[in-house]
Enzyme design. Structure first.
Site, PDB file in Angstrom:
ATOM      1  N   TYR A  22       0.887  -1.088  -0.057  1.00 14.32           N
ATOM      2  CA  TYR A  22      -0.127   0.132   0.021  1.00 14.32           C
ATOM      3  C   TYR A  22       0.918   1.219   0.109  1.00 14.32           C
ATOM      4  O   TYR A  22       2.127   1.178   0.471  1.00 14.32           O
ATOM      5  CB  TYR A  22      -0.991   0.326   1.334  1.00 14.32           C
ATOM      6  CG  TYR A  22      -0.303   0.196   2.560  1.00 14.32           C
ATOM      7  CD1 TYR A  22      -0.225   1.679   3.012  1.00 14.32           C
ATOM      8  CD2 TYR A  22       0.097  -0.875   3.237  1.00 14.32           C
ATOM      9  CE1 TYR A  22       0.295   1.849   4.224  1.00 14.32           C
ATOM     10  CE2 TYR A  22       0.644  -0.505   4.636  1.00 14.32           C
ATOM     11  CZ  TYR A  22       0.793   0.592   5.094  1.00 14.32           C
ATOM     12  OH  TYR A  22       1.379   0.858   6.294  1.00 14.32           O
ATOM     13  N   CYS A  23       0.256   2.276  -0.422  1.00 13.78           N
ATOM     14  CA  CYS A  23       1.024   3.658  -0.406  1.00 13.78           C
ATOM     15  C   CYS A  23      -0.242   4.579   0.337  1.00 13.78           C
ATOM     16  O   CYS A  23      -1.104   4.306   1.036  1.00 13.78           O
ATOM     17  CB  CYS A  23       1.397   4.041  -1.750  1.00 13.78           C
ATOM     18  SG  CYS A  23       0.074   3.986  -3.230  1.00 13.78           S
ATOM     19  N   TRP A  24       0.040   5.885  -0.120  1.00 15.07           N
ATOM     20  CA  TRP A  24      -0.983   6.877   0.506  1.00 15.07           C
ATOM     21  C   TRP A  24      -2.536   6.514   0.043  1.00 15.07           C
ATOM     22  O   TRP A  24      -3.297   6.687   0.881  1.00 15.07           O
ATOM     23  CB  TRP A  24      -0.521   8.149   0.124  1.00 15.07           C
ATOM     24  CG  TRP A  24      -1.554   9.368   0.478  1.00 15.07           C
ATOM     25  CD1 TRP A  24      -1.951  10.077  -0.411  1.00 15.07           C
ATOM     26  CD2 TRP A  24      -2.287   9.663   1.448  1.00 15.07           C
ATOM     27  NE1 TRP A  24      -2.978  11.066   0.020  1.00 15.07           N
ATOM     28  CE2 TRP A  24      -3.022  10.930   1.394  1.00 15.07           C
ATOM     29  CE3 TRP A  24      -1.912   9.179   2.934  1.00 15.07           C
ATOM     30  CZ2 TRP A  24      -3.934  11.329   2.152  1.00 15.07           C
ATOM     31  CZ3 TRP A  24      -2.679   9.931   3.922  1.00 15.07           C
ATOM     32  CH2 TRP A  24      -3.503  10.926   3.706  1.00 15.07           C
TER      33      TRP A  24
ATOM     34  N   SER B 189       2.357   2.087  -4.862  1.00 18.48           N
ATOM     35  CA  SER B 189       2.107   0.566  -4.528  1.00 18.48           C
ATOM     36  C   SER B 189       1.797   0.012  -5.757  1.00 18.48           C
ATOM     37  O   SER B 189       2.237  -1.146  -5.985  1.00 18.48           O
ATOM     38  CB  SER B 189       0.913   0.711  -3.594  1.00 18.48           C
ATOM     39  OG  SER B 189      -0.446   1.218  -3.901  1.00 18.48           O
TER      40      SER B 189
ATOM     41  N   TYR C 118      -3.290   3.654   2.361  1.00 16.74           N
ATOM     42  CA  TYR C 118      -3.064   4.151   3.976  1.00 16.74           C
ATOM     43  C   TYR C 118      -4.474   5.183   4.159  1.00 16.74           C
ATOM     44  O   TYR C 118      -5.296   5.075   5.292  1.00 16.74           O
ATOM     45  CB  TYR C 118      -1.999   5.156   4.246  1.00 16.74           C
ATOM     46  CG  TYR C 118      -2.127   5.778   5.762  1.00 16.74           C
ATOM     47  CD1 TYR C 118      -1.938   5.045   6.686  1.00 16.74           C
ATOM     48  CD2 TYR C 118      -2.231   6.945   5.718  1.00 16.74           C
ATOM     49  CE1 TYR C 118      -2.026   5.438   8.081  1.00 16.74           C
ATOM     50  CE2 TYR C 118      -2.695   7.656   6.826  1.00 16.74           C
ATOM     51  CZ  TYR C 118      -2.461   6.801   7.942  1.00 16.74           C
ATOM     52  OH  TYR C 118      -2.557   7.341   9.290  1.00 16.74           O
TER      53      TYR C 118
END
Length: 353
Positions: free
Chosen positions: A97-99, A105, A126
């Site tokens: 995952y990323c933001w 991601s 996130y």
């Protein structure tokens, strides 16, 4: 060769444990502020690189920024593959995952799937996780059978909470999560308080594992632990819950506090600076008296005076006001602060259930 498809994972609450690894590809500073419990940080752009790409996006253009970003991301993913993931088998399944579940991601998930790993990408990233935490802490807090450890400063609440945890009882240790002992002298040396977001993540991680048919032990806290705010749903629950009132001899309380606050014994100048925060309550004359005791290293006398002239008065003023069942609290008399005394207290608590 048929490559596994990158799948999007939506159900944060159901089973994060189905993954062999949770990978947070955001920058180190983003990860430090908060992350999914158990995640490791494998940034595809570090903090400096992220600034470079963002600046180029604003000042030059989207294409040029993406071109630079892709080069940096490729290098970083390659380094992670070389140093962290070379031993992973074909069936290894990471969640990435990323933001917001976008390019960062997506890049790692795409490469991992091309290698042959069944990688999953967290839908919404996130940001979606954080929204889930905000929405679900109040829901998870509903119906918890709290048992609140009450007692004035130095009455071994934290030690008893740890002892309960060591024998398999359910506990929510807010001071441990907050890295703070919950008073004006509560800063823990060499430990910075986490962000509010990470504090709430640790609470969420505990609450989602709780068995609501059994007691959950928690200390009586104010609405803030250091600089961090306890979620309203937690405060409402524990302030209406059954209480345990801990009693410990004043000499033992002094000994416990001298032991727990040994850093102030060494750094009496810092202790004096912290005592200054109480000037508005007690006036300059009394604070000067206390600071003199500190400078003379008469810590036993100082601690006893602080208990009798400040902490105990504040405790008795607030406990009945804020904890509605305190008058009916089960009384637990502690004979000391050693392990034997803690185990005896646990037996006494169990006998009253």
């Amino acid at each position: 060769m048929k490559y596994p498809e990158v799948c999007f994972f939506d159900d944060i609450v159901s089973d994060l444990h189905q993954f062999d690894c949770i990978i947070d590809v955001r920058s180190p500073s983003e990860f430090a502020e908060d992350h999914i419990p158990g995640a490791i940080n494998c940034p595809v752009l570090n903090d400096e690189e992220r600034i470079r790409v963002g600046t180029m996006y604003k000042q030059v253009g989207a294409f040029e920024a993406k071109r630079l970003g892709a080069a940096l991301v490729a290098i970083n993913i390659g380094n992670h593959l070389t140093h962290l993931f070379q031993d992973k088998p074909k069936e290894w399944r990471p969640l990435i995952y990323c933001w917001r579940g976008g390019n960062r991601s997506g890049s790692m998930a795409h490469i991992f799937s091309r290698i042959g790993w069944p990688a999953a990408q967290l839908h919404g990233g996130y940001k979606a996780y954080r929204q889930h935490v905000n929405e679900n802490i109040p829901l998870l807090a509903q119906g918890i059978n709290w048992k609140v450890l009450c007692g004035p400063t130095g009455s071994a609440k934290s030690r008893l909470l740890a002892a309960l945890n060591s024998v398999g009882q359910q506990v929510l240790d807010l001071e441990k999560f907050a890295c703070h002992r919950g008073s004006v002298l509560g800063d823990i040396p060499n430990e910075k308080q986490p962000s509010q977001k990470h504090f709430e993540s640790r609470i969420w991680e505990t609450l989602r594992k709780i068995n609501k048919t059994q007691h959950v032990y928690v200390e009586a806290e104010s609405k803030k632990v250091g600089n961090l705010r306890v979620p309203d749903s937690i405060m409402e629950g524990i302030r209406a819950a059954a209480c345990l009132s801990l009693k410990l001899d004043i000499r033992e309380r002094v000994n416990l506090l001298v032991e727990d606050y040994a850093h102030f014994v060494i750094d009496t100048e810092h202790l004096g600076q912290q005592l200054d925060f109480l000037t508005s309550i007690h006036g300059k004359e009394k604070i000067t008296q206390w600071k003199t005791l500190a400078s003379q290293h008469d810590i036993q006398t100082l601690v006893r005076k602080l208990l009798e002239e400040h902490y105990d008065l504040a405790y008795h003023k607030s406990i009945n006001k804020n904890f509605s069942q305190f008058m009916a609290a089960q009384k637990i008399h502690l004979h000391g602060i050693d392990d034997k005394s803690m185990q005896e207290a646990i037996r006494n608590i169990a006998a009253e259930k």
